[in-house]
Design an enzyme around this catalytic site. Sequence first.
Site, PDB file in Angstrom:
ATOM      1  N   VAL A  30       0.836  -1.205   0.000  1.00 21.08           N
ATOM      2  CA  VAL A  30       0.000   0.000   0.000  1.00 21.08           C
ATOM      3  C   VAL A  30       0.870   1.254   0.000  1.00 21.08           C
ATOM      4  CG1 VAL A  30      -1.715   1.316   1.290  1.00 21.08           C
ATOM      5  CG2 VAL A  30      -1.922  -1.174   1.126  1.00 21.08           C
ATOM      6  N   PRO A  50      10.982   0.143   8.827  1.00 21.52           N
ATOM      7  CA  PRO A  50      12.113  -0.771   9.023  1.00 21.52           C
ATOM      8  C   PRO A  50      12.390  -1.617   7.790  1.00 21.52           C
ATOM      9  CG  PRO A  50      10.561  -0.880  10.865  1.00 21.52           C
ATOM     10  CD  PRO A  50       9.893  -0.112   9.785  1.00 21.52           C
ATOM     11  N   ASP A 200     -15.243  13.665 -45.906  1.00 20.61           N
ATOM     12  CA  ASP A 200     -15.367  12.928 -47.159  1.00 20.61           C
ATOM     13  C   ASP A 200     -16.622  12.063 -47.157  1.00 20.61           C
ATOM     14  OD1 ASP A 200     -13.251  13.817 -48.600  1.00 20.61           O
ATOM     15  OD2 ASP A 200     -11.963  12.090 -48.256  1.00 20.61           O
ATOM     16  N   LYS A 222     -19.548  18.599 -51.653  1.00 20.33           N
ATOM     17  CA  LYS A 222     -20.488  19.648 -52.045  1.00 20.33           C
ATOM     18  C   LYS A 222     -19.888  21.037 -51.985  1.00 20.33           C
ATOM     19  CE  LYS A 222     -24.524  16.930 -50.644  1.00 20.33           C
ATOM     20  NZ  LYS A 222     -25.740  16.870 -49.789  1.00 20.33           N
ATOM     21  N   GLY A 253     -11.815   9.055 -45.454  1.00 26.42           N
ATOM     22  CA  GLY A 253     -11.996   7.616 -45.360  1.00 26.42           C
ATOM     23  C   GLY A 253     -10.659   6.903 -45.424  1.00 26.42           C
ATOM     24  N   GLY A 254     -10.566   5.735 -44.775  1.00 26.76           N
ATOM     25  CA  GLY A 254      -9.336   4.955 -44.814  1.00 26.76           C
ATOM     26  C   GLY A 254      -8.185   5.688 -44.165  1.00 26.76           C
ATOM     27  N   ASP A 255      -7.055   5.726 -44.866  1.00 30.22           N
ATOM     28  CA  ASP A 255      -5.857   6.424 -44.401  1.00 30.22           C
ATOM     29  C   ASP A 255      -5.625   7.634 -45.297  1.00 30.22           C
ATOM     30  OD1 ASP A 255      -3.074   6.059 -42.781  1.00 30.22           O
ATOM     31  OD2 ASP A 255      -2.701   6.823 -44.792  1.00 30.22           O
ATOM     32  N   THR A 283      -6.550   1.507 -43.279  1.00 29.75           N
ATOM     33  CA  THR A 283      -6.858   1.514 -44.697  1.00 29.75           C
ATOM     34  C   THR A 283      -7.825   0.396 -45.060  1.00 29.75           C
ATOM     35  OG1 THR A 283      -5.945   1.243 -46.922  1.00 29.75           O
ATOM     36  CG2 THR A 283      -4.743   0.198 -45.130  1.00 29.75           C
ATOM     37  N   MET A 337     -10.946   1.468 -56.135  1.00 28.18           N
ATOM     38  CA  MET A 337     -11.494   2.383 -57.145  1.00 28.18           C
ATOM     39  C   MET A 337     -11.418   1.807 -58.556  1.00 28.18           C
ATOM     40  SD  MET A 337      -9.994   6.016 -55.675  1.00 28.18           S
ATOM     41  CE  MET A 337      -8.285   5.441 -55.684  1.00 28.18           C
ATOM     42  N   GLY A 366     -17.754  -2.129 -47.737  1.00 31.19           N
ATOM     43  CA  GLY A 366     -17.222  -2.948 -46.647  1.00 31.19           C
ATOM     44  C   GLY A 366     -17.326  -2.274 -45.299  1.00 31.19           C
TER      45      GLY A 366
END
Length: 405
Positions: A30, A50, A200, A222, A253-255, A283, A337, A366
Amino acid sequence: MSATTDPTPVYPAALRLAGRRAVVVGGGVVAQRRVLGLLDARADVLVVAPEATPAVEALADGGEIRWERRPYRDGDLADAWYAVAAADDPAVNAAVARAAEAGRVFCSRADSADDSSAWTPAVGRHDGVTVAVIGGGDPRRAVDVRDGVLEGLRDGTLAAPHHRGRTPGVALVGGGPGDPDLITVRGRRLLAEADVVVADRLGPRGLLDELAPDVEIIDASKIPYGRALAQDAINEVLIERAKAGKFVVRLKGGDPFVFGRGFEEVLACAEAGVPCSVVPGITSSISVPALAGIPVTHRGVAHEFTVVSGHVAPDNPKSLVDWPALGRMTGTLVILMGIERIAAIAATLLANGRAPETPVAVIQEGTMPGERRVQTTLGLIAEAVAEAGIRPPAIVVVGPVVGLT
């Protein structure tokens, strides 16, 4: 924090003990825990006992504390700002508590909370925040509350943005493949501190609902850009908001550096003199196949994996991918892609050595609720994708590892 049933009211305060004397009477387990906490506070620690645990002895041998190897005696609390009574003998602890009371030194008595003038809370620290919880006589409850608060601070579910000393700038945060649970802890924490979020389409958009109402959320897809390039317009928004004194999170998204154009944003910020940090993300090229049960490597099956972008067809002069070399390889090929050009990609791989029976998996969206999967062969991939109506975003995995599932 204290329990409402606790009859003894307490006044919470944070002691700044750096350079100030703290006396610990006792050298057991303790006492050892109390010593370590006091060292974290940079106190001048004196241990009187001691005997002591090997850890306490090592701290003394290393010069981090002073250890008087003897029993407690009157006068040991001289010049002390704080005392801990943690001896094995209750009579010794009682004597320490009496001396502390007489000398107006706050004392934590390990064997009796009722006889202590100070209680030791369950303590944890994160990013400059110290969490100290008093459980009203229930130490395990205090630990549970402390751990819950720390977990929330670390994963960003408990927002604790900085309000003083904040530095405007930009953080590129990789959000992972889309499932909000797959963002990194640091990424989620920075998102909770953002004044502006430029998001994104493929980022973990579900996290945006958790942001404070005053956070400006900008959909990157946009942003009006007229005759300018879309990426140039995004860069301008990041720089403009940061120069206005805002902390901006670019949620990707991802990395950020895996086909994410993140480095273009880093260069733009650097040129504009805007501080910019990068938080790597999981990723999708590895995580989406993994969560679908497909390892990109496996002993005796694939000793390599290659990730390529298929956004440019193999016969396009602008393509930087050596598609013929990929056709000759036997390892795993992950194509991002590329779903809209999958017929041309498959034909090129077949023409350069890949066998028509090579297993192929296509995973659409995914990790997201709308995830779909098609498993076929390289020779039939174009027809299978068309028949199933697969659309972007989708990942294509080519190689023997697909056949393991």
